[in-house]
Design a protein around this motif. Structure first.
Motif, PDB file in Angstrom:
ATOM      1  N   HIS A   1       0.817  -1.214   0.000  1.00 45.09           N
ATOM      2  CA  HIS A   1       0.000   0.000   0.000  1.00 45.09           C
ATOM      3  C   HIS A   1       0.849   1.262   0.000  1.00 45.09           C
ATOM      4  O   HIS A   1       0.485   2.272  -0.611  1.00 45.09           O
ATOM      5  CB  HIS A   1      -0.921   0.011   1.229  1.00 45.09           C
ATOM      6  N   THR A   2       1.957   1.231   0.722  1.00 47.73           N
ATOM      7  CA  THR A   2       2.726   2.459   0.943  1.00 47.73           C
ATOM      8  C   THR A   2       3.863   2.657  -0.047  1.00 47.73           C
ATOM      9  O   THR A   2       4.105   3.771  -0.511  1.00 47.73           O
ATOM     10  CB  THR A   2       3.296   2.461   2.366  1.00 47.73           C
TER      11      THR A   2
ATOM     12  N   ALA B   1      17.523   1.371 -10.469  1.00 46.49           N
ATOM     13  CA  ALA B   1      18.243   1.318  -9.207  1.00 46.49           C
ATOM     14  C   ALA B   1      17.649   2.316  -8.214  1.00 46.49           C
ATOM     15  O   ALA B   1      17.528   2.017  -7.015  1.00 46.49           O
ATOM     16  CB  ALA B   1      19.726   1.611  -9.428  1.00 46.49           C
ATOM     17  N   PHE B   2      17.294   3.491  -8.693  1.00 48.15           N
ATOM     18  CA  PHE B   2      16.708   4.508  -7.819  1.00 48.15           C
ATOM     19  C   PHE B   2      15.416   4.011  -7.180  1.00 48.15           C
ATOM     20  O   PHE B   2      15.244   4.079  -5.953  1.00 48.15           O
ATOM     21  CB  PHE B   2      16.440   5.789  -8.603  1.00 48.15           C
ATOM     22  N   PHE B   3      14.504   3.488  -7.995  1.00 44.42           N
ATOM     23  CA  PHE B   3      13.200   3.076  -7.475  1.00 44.42           C
ATOM     24  C   PHE B   3      13.319   1.906  -6.500  1.00 44.42           C
ATOM     25  O   PHE B   3      12.662   1.886  -5.453  1.00 44.42           O
ATOM     26  CB  PHE B   3      12.255   2.727  -8.625  1.00 44.42           C
ATOM     27  N   ILE B   4      14.157   0.927  -6.837  1.00 42.78           N
ATOM     28  CA  ILE B   4      14.318  -0.219  -5.942  1.00 42.78           C
ATOM     29  C   ILE B   4      14.996   0.206  -4.631  1.00 42.78           C
ATOM     30  O   ILE B   4      14.643  -0.267  -3.545  1.00 42.78           O
ATOM     31  CB  ILE B   4      15.127  -1.330  -6.627  1.00 42.78           C
ATOM     32  N   THR B   5      15.959   1.100  -4.724  1.00 43.95           N
ATOM     33  CA  THR B   5      16.662   1.538  -3.517  1.00 43.95           C
ATOM     34  C   THR B   5      15.758   2.352  -2.611  1.00 43.95           C
ATOM     35  O   THR B   5      15.918   2.330  -1.381  1.00 43.95           O
ATOM     36  CB  THR B   5      17.910   2.355  -3.889  1.00 43.95           C
ATOM     37  N   THR B   6      14.782   3.063  -3.174  1.00 44.00           N
ATOM     38  CA  THR B   6      13.840   3.791  -2.317  1.00 44.00           C
ATOM     39  C   THR B   6      13.009   2.834  -1.462  1.00 44.00           C
ATOM     40  O   THR B   6      12.607   3.181  -0.343  1.00 44.00           O
ATOM     41  CB  THR B   6      12.893   4.684  -3.142  1.00 44.00           C
TER      42      THR B   6
ATOM     43  N   ASN C   1      14.271   1.007   6.086  1.00 41.27           N
ATOM     44  CA  ASN C   1      15.162   1.492   7.132  1.00 41.27           C
ATOM     45  C   ASN C   1      14.594   2.692   7.886  1.00 41.27           C
ATOM     46  O   ASN C   1      14.851   2.861   9.078  1.00 41.27           O
ATOM     47  CB  ASN C   1      16.517   1.851   6.531  1.00 41.27           C
ATOM     48  N   THR C   2      13.842   3.533   7.194  1.00 39.42           N
ATOM     49  CA  THR C   2      13.208   4.689   7.839  1.00 39.42           C
ATOM     50  C   THR C   2      11.771   4.807   7.322  1.00 39.42           C
ATOM     51  O   THR C   2      11.458   5.687   6.522  1.00 39.42           O
ATOM     52  CB  THR C   2      13.985   5.991   7.551  1.00 39.42           C
ATOM     53  N   PRO C   3      10.893   3.895   7.757  1.00 41.10           N
ATOM     54  CA  PRO C   3       9.524   3.874   7.221  1.00 41.10           C
ATOM     55  C   PRO C   3       8.719   5.115   7.624  1.00 41.10           C
ATOM     56  O   PRO C   3       8.785   5.575   8.758  1.00 41.10           O
ATOM     57  CB  PRO C   3       8.919   2.607   7.848  1.00 41.10           C
ATOM     58  N   GLN C   4       8.004   5.651   6.659  1.00 42.45           N
ATOM     59  CA  GLN C   4       7.114   6.786   6.895  1.00 42.45           C
ATOM     60  C   GLN C   4       6.079   6.801   5.784  1.00 42.45           C
ATOM     61  O   GLN C   4       6.129   6.012   4.854  1.00 42.45           O
ATOM     62  CB  GLN C   4       7.895   8.104   6.927  1.00 42.45           C
ATOM     63  N   GLY C   5       5.120   7.704   5.883  1.00 43.56           N
ATOM     64  CA  GLY C   5       4.096   7.812   4.844  1.00 43.56           C
ATOM     65  C   GLY C   5       2.858   6.980   5.122  1.00 43.56           C
ATOM     66  O   GLY C   5       2.049   6.746   4.222  1.00 43.56           O
ATOM     67  N   PHE C   6       2.662   6.540   6.375  1.00 47.69           N
ATOM     68  CA  PHE C   6       1.474   5.769   6.728  1.00 47.69           C
ATOM     69  C   PHE C   6       1.317   5.768   8.247  1.00 47.69           C
ATOM     70  O   PHE C   6       2.238   6.108   8.985  1.00 47.69           O
ATOM     71  CB  PHE C   6       1.572   4.333   6.218  1.00 47.69           C
TER      72      PHE C   6
ATOM     73  N   ILE D   1      -2.194   6.967   4.232  1.00 47.96           N
ATOM     74  CA  ILE D   1      -1.124   6.553   3.323  1.00 47.96           C
ATOM     75  C   ILE D   1      -0.718   7.715   2.420  1.00 47.96           C
ATOM     76  O   ILE D   1      -1.564   8.364   1.801  1.00 47.96           O
ATOM     77  CB  ILE D   1      -1.570   5.352   2.463  1.00 47.96           C
ATOM     78  N   ASP D   2       0.589   7.961   2.336  1.00 43.98           N
ATOM     79  CA  ASP D   2       1.154   8.990   1.464  1.00 43.98           C
ATOM     80  C   ASP D   2       2.306   8.355   0.690  1.00 43.98           C
ATOM     81  O   ASP D   2       3.440   8.290   1.181  1.00 43.98           O
ATOM     82  CB  ASP D   2       1.649  10.175   2.283  1.00 43.98           C
ATOM     83  N   PRO D   3       2.065   7.849  -0.538  1.00 42.32           N
ATOM     84  CA  PRO D   3       3.101   7.134  -1.292  1.00 42.32           C
ATOM     85  C   PRO D   3       4.342   7.972  -1.590  1.00 42.32           C
ATOM     86  O   PRO D   3       5.459   7.439  -1.623  1.00 42.32           O
ATOM     87  CB  PRO D   3       2.386   6.739  -2.597  1.00 42.32           C
TER      88      PRO D   3
END
Length: 443
Positions: A92-93, A143-148, A154-159, A169-171
C-alpha cells in the motif's frame, strides 16, 4: 533432526536470491555509463577504437541484462510469497516505486534493442549516441526506485498503523524518506565504480596475456580514469552515509564499530576480536575517527549499544563486513590513483606486471564489496524488516516447503551462472577483438 523454521528458510532464500541478483543488477547499472563514455569519447576524438569498445561492451551487456531480468522477476515473486505480512504494509505504501521500476526497465530494454540494431544504420554517429542515454536513464532509474524501497524499510514513513489497520497513506512521503538520498547515491556510485573496475580488469588481463594492442590500452585508460573519479565520489558518499547512520540508525553504527558505551571523542576500531567483556582485542584503534565519521568533528558524541534493548541490537559480526567494505574501497581508490599518477609521471609503470595484477584483482574485489555492503545494510537492520514497525519474524510466511524452494532456486541459479559465463566466453572467443579490428580495417 532440526525443526523446520519458515522464517529462517525465507531469510536464506531471499538472501541467496538477492545476493545473486545484485551482481547482475550492479553490472546493469554500471556498464551502460561506461558504454556511453566510450562512444562519446570515440565521437569526440574521432577514434574508432573507443567506438568499437562501446560496441563490444554492449554485446556482453545484453547477456547480463537477460540474467538480471530473470532473477529480478524471481525477487518480485518471492516478496509476495515469503513476506506476505510485510507486503501487506509495503504494497500500500511503497508500491509506487515498485510499479515505476517496471517502466524504467521497459525504457532500458526497448532502447537497448534499438541501440544494438542501429550501430551501422545511423549515418550521424551523434544520433546513435543519443540512443544510449535512455538506457543509462532507465538502468539508473531502476536502481533509484528499488533503492527507495530499501530506504523505506530502514526509515519507514508515509502511513499510520493503528490496531493492524493501515491509514493515512502517502506514497510520495514513503518514497522520499530520510534514508533515500544517501542510500540511492551510495548504490549508484558503487555500481558505476564496480562497472569501471570490471571492464578495467578485462583489459588488464588481456595485456597481461601479451595482447598489447592500443585497443586494450585505451580500454584500460578509460576504465581506470573513470574508476578513480567514482572512487573519490564513493568515499565522499560513504562519509555522508556514516552521518546518516549516526542520526537515524545509531544501533547499526554502534554494532558495526563495537561501540558499547555512549561517549565523546569515540575511536574507530578496525579488525580485532571481540572478547567476553566486549573489548576489541588485537584491533587497530583510530582515535576520534568514529566521532568524525558520525558528526564531522573529533568531540562528537556517539551513541553506544547500551542504549538499546538486547533483543533489538544488530548482530555484532557486521563489524567485519563494514571493515572489509571499507578496506576494499581504499584498495580500489589507491590502485586507480597509482594508475593515474603513473600514466602522467611514469608511463612505463602503467603496464607493469604488479599494477596490472592489482587491477585484475580489483574486479572481483569490487563485486565482493557490493556483496559485503548489501549484507551489512540488511543484517545491520535486524531484527527489523521495517525499523520500529515490524520485526522480520513477524513479516515472514508460515507456509511449509520453503526449504524445498531454496534447493530449487539454488539449482536454477547455478545453471544460470554457468550458462551466462559460457555464453559470454563463446561470444568473445569466437569473435576476438583482433579479428574484428581487422574486419573493420582498424589499425
Amino acid at each position: 533432526m532440526v525443526d523446520y523454521d519458515p522464517v529462517i528458510y525465507s531469510r536464506l532464500l531471499t538472501s541467496f536470491t538477492l545476493g545473486f541478483h545484485i551482481i547482475f543488477a550492479t553490472i546493469g547499472v554500471g556498464v551502460p555509463v561506461m558504454i556511453a563514455l566510450a562512444e562519446w569519447t570515440g565521437i569526440k576524438q574521432k577514434d574508432p577504437h573507443y567506438l568499437l569498445l562501446a560496441r563490444r561492451w554492449a554485446r556482453g551487456f545484453v547477456i547480463t541484462v537477460a540474467v538480471g531480468v530473470v532473477t529480478g522477476t524471481a525477487i518480485g515473486l518471492q516478496l509476495s510469497l515469503l513476506w506476505p505480512n510485510f507486503m501487506r504494509i509495503a504494497g500500500h505504501t511503497i508500491g509506487l516505486p515498485l510499479f515505476m521500476e517496471t517502466f524504467a526497465f521497459f525504457l532500458e530494454a526497448i532502447f537497448l534493442g534499438i541501440y544494438l540494431y542501429t550501430w551501422d544504420r545511423v549515418k550521424r554517429k551523434i544520433r546513435h549516441l543519443l540512443l544510449v542515454i535512455p538506457i543509462v536513464i532507465g538502468s539508473t532509474a531502476s536502481a533509484f526506485f528499488i533503492t527507495t524501497v530499501n530506504a523505506f524499510m530502514n526509515t519507514p514513513q508515509g502511513f499510520s498503523l493503528e490496531g493492524g489497520v493501515i491509514t493515512n497513506i502517502d506514497p510520495i512521503l514513503a518514497m522520499f524518506t530520510p534514508a533515500m538520498p544517501t542510500k540511492v547515491a551510495h548504490v549508484l556510485i558503487t555500481c558505476y565504480l564496480t562497472g569501471a573496475f570490471l571492464l578495467a580488469m578485462i583489459s588488464a588481463f588481456q595485456i597481461l596475456k601479451g595482447k598489447h594492442h592500443i585497443y586494450h590500452k585505451k580500454a584500460l585508460h578509460l576504465s581506470m580514469v573513470s574508476a578513480f573519479i567514482f572512487s573519490i565520489a564513493t568515499v565522499i558518499i560513504g562519509d555522508l552515509s556514516g552521518k546518516f547512520l549516526a542520526e537515524y540508525q545509531p544501533q547499526k553504527l554502534a554494532a558495526a564499530e563495537w561501540h558499547f558505551e555512549t561517549t565523546n571523542e569515540a575511536p574507530l576500531i578496525f579488525g580485532g576480536v571481540l572478547t567476553e567483556d566486549n573489548d576489541a582485542a588485537y584491533g587497530l584503534e583510530i582515535p576520534y575517527a568514529l566521532s568524525i565519521l558520525a558528526h564531522g568533528y573529533p568531540g562528537g558524541e556517539v551513541v553506544g549499544l547500551e542504549e538499546f534493548p538486547i533483543d533489538e541490537r544488530p548482530p555484532l559480526w557486521i563489524h567485519y563486513l563494514f571493515d572489509l567494505m571499507v578496506l576494499i574501497g581504499i584498495y580500489l581508490l589507491l590502485v586507480s590513483f597509482i594508475y593515474i599518477v603513473s600514466s602522467k609521471m611514469a608511463p612505463a609503470l602503467v603496464y607493469s606486471q604488479l599494477l596490472l595484477r592489482a587491477i585484475v584483482i580489483g574486479g572481483p574485489l569490487s563485486l565482493l564489496a557490493i556483496e559485503f555492503g548489501w549484507i551489512f545494510s540488511e543484517v545491520g537492520r535486524q531484527p527489523w524488516i521495517l525499523v520500529g514497525v515490524m520485526k522480520t519474524s513477524a513479516g515472514a510466511t508460515t507456509a511449509a516447503h520453503v526449504d524445498l524452494l531454496l534447493v530449487v532456486f539454488a539449482t536454477v541459479y547455478i545453471i544460470l551462472a554457468v550458462s551466462c559465463i559460457a555464453v559470454l566466453r563463446k561470444l568473445f572467443k569466437e569473435y576476438p577483438v583482433e579479428k574484428e579490428l581487422q574486419d573493420r580495417g582498424i589499425k
